[in-house]
Design an enzyme around this catalytic site. Structure first.
Site, mmCIF file in Angstrom:
data_model
loop_
_atom_site.group_PDB
_atom_site.id
_atom_site.type_symbol
_atom_site.label_atom_id
_atom_site.label_comp_id
_atom_site.label_asym_id
_atom_site.label_seq_id
_atom_site.Cartn_x
_atom_site.Cartn_y
_atom_site.Cartn_z
ATOM 1 N N THR A 23 -30.139 -10.272 21.256
ATOM 2 C CA THR A 23 -32.132 -10.834 21.124
ATOM 3 C C THR A 23 -31.418 -11.654 22.515
ATOM 4 O O THR A 23 -32.375 -11.683 23.598
ATOM 5 C CB THR A 23 -32.231 -11.143 19.701
ATOM 6 O OG1 THR A 23 -31.127 -11.825 19.945
ATOM 7 C CG2 THR A 23 -33.393 -10.253 19.448
ATOM 8 N N CYS A 27 -27.684 -19.331 17.170
ATOM 9 C CA CYS A 27 -29.235 -20.121 16.558
ATOM 10 C C CYS A 27 -27.206 -20.618 15.522
ATOM 11 O O CYS A 27 -26.569 -20.803 15.952
ATOM 12 C CB CYS A 27 -28.777 -18.922 15.575
ATOM 13 S SG CYS A 27 -30.664 -18.074 15.747
ATOM 14 N N CYS A 58 -31.952 -20.809 20.035
ATOM 15 C CA CYS A 58 -33.615 -20.346 19.427
ATOM 16 C C CYS A 58 -34.632 -21.111 18.969
ATOM 17 O O CYS A 58 -34.185 -22.208 19.449
ATOM 18 C CB CYS A 58 -32.877 -19.851 18.013
ATOM 19 S SG CYS A 58 -33.910 -19.044 16.444
ATOM 20 N N CYS A 61 -35.012 -22.484 15.162
ATOM 21 C CA CYS A 61 -34.093 -23.186 14.029
ATOM 22 C C CYS A 61 -33.147 -24.380 15.555
ATOM 23 O O CYS A 61 -32.800 -25.366 15.608
ATOM 24 C CB CYS A 61 -32.405 -22.456 13.851
ATOM 25 S SG CYS A 61 -31.715 -21.897 15.213
HETATM 26 ZN ZN LIG Z 1 -32.319 -19.248 15.047
#
Ligand SMILES: [Zn+2]
Length: 337
Positions: A23, A27, A58, A61
């Site tokens: 992706t 994170c 991300c 998070c």
């Molecule tokens: Zn994340």
């Protein structure tokens, strides 16, 4: 680390960063998102490594926010960066948007160990070359970035590095690539002739150096790799594990006669030894030119290979280093051991 990630263990937050290859997102260990397969995750010590490797933070998070969240006064600025990570935001821009540049800088220093400008540079750099991996050719890299064509990629790359598209005959091409080292990511550049750039990715000088090289060598710059970049990648690995004392990679160092004298003087300092600026000036028969020697030392574009870190103050103190004193100390200790 993988176990911590799959258990969303928040006790590891701040210890490492997990980046998801499929992706392009990174994170915190505690991210509530579904854990990807092990082979699709790579780990970094901190967010700047992940940024320089081309990953985006991300949205769930928010690994760039401190424990908890970014303060309200900063959130709109962070959102703006995410919307256009290639944009340049100067202190004057910040002021015109009613942000206090000093306060912004302090917050980034405190929470990410880097200034806001360093963060923006890491973001741009990651965007431009981060996805380049061994075995990936230029075209695949371009498409992997979501650009429609190779020329589109070149254009975007030029915009990010503030390099105007080549009007020159541009017969020479410089490939640039990213190399991960124990001291953080470095950017390496090489033409067919040899290595002409090796610099820590977070250095403010980097973009200027790229532009200088482009002008001096009348070359185009494209992300990619060649034999010299493969070579320096290998040699650096051996250098950092202590098994290489002398670099064999071909280098290309456009500069003034004086700069070239200083740089070849630097290459004569043996591994594990140090010299003062005065001694170096003497060694190259320019005893009166101590300051100019210092300047040429600072203009070195091929860190480590041209060992400007081996020059210290006459009183034995480390004095300055473009990549930061902590790196200089690390390099000297590595060579002493
Ligand atoms: Zn994340």
């Amino acid at each position: 680390m993988y176990r911590a990630l799959s258990e969303s263990d928040n006790t590891y937050d701040g210890i490492f960063i997990a980046a998801i290859k499929t992706t392009g997102i990174f994170c915190r260990p505690s991210c509530p998102a579904r854990t990807p397969l092990r082979r699709n995750v790579e780990f970094f010590p901190s967010a700047d490594f992940a940024l320089s490797a081309g990953y985006r933070p991300c949205k769930r998070c928010r690994p760039l926010a401190p424990a908890g969240d970014a303060p309200a006064w900063l959130r709109s600025l962070l959102d703006m960066v995410e919307e256009d990570p290639a944009a340049r935001i100067t202190d004057a821009d910040l002021r015109s948007m009613k942000y206090d540049p000093v306060r912004v800088r302090r917050w980034f220093k405190k929470h990410h160990g880097m200034t806001f400008q360093a963060y923006l540079r890491a973001r741009r750099l990651g965007l431009a070359i981060g996805r380049i991996r061994h075995g990936e050719d230029q075209a695949r890299t371009a498409f992997g970035h979501g650009y429609e064509s190779l020329s589109g990629f070149r254009e975007a790359f030029g915009r990010i590095f503030n390099i105007t598209p080549g009007r020159s005959s541009g017969a020479v091409n410089m490939y640039i690539n990213r190399i991960l080292t124990p001291l953080g990511p470095m950017v390496a550049g090489a033409t067919d002739e040899g290595l002409c750039l090796l610099e820590f990715a977070d250095r403010r000088m980097l973009e200027t150096q790229l532009r200088t090289l482009r002008r001096r060598m009348n070359c185009t710059i494209t992300p990619g790799r060649n034999e010299h970049l493969d070579r320096i990648d290998e040699e650096l690995m051996e250098y950092f594990n202590g098994s290489l004392r002398e670099f064999k990679v071909e280098i290309v160092v456009p500069g003034t006669e004086f700069q070239k004298q200083v740089w070849s003087g630097l290459r004569c300092i043996p591994y594990g030894r140090t010299l003062s600026y005065e001694q170096l000036a003497g060694d190259i028969n320019r005893p009166g030119a101590v300051r100019a020697v210092g300047r040429a030392n600072g203009d070195n574009r091929i860190a480590i290979v041209i060992p400007c870190h081996r020059v210290i103050g006459a009183d034995g103190r480390l004095t300055g280093y473009g990549g930061g004193l902590w790196r200089k100390r690390y390099l000297l200790e590595l060579e002493k051991s």
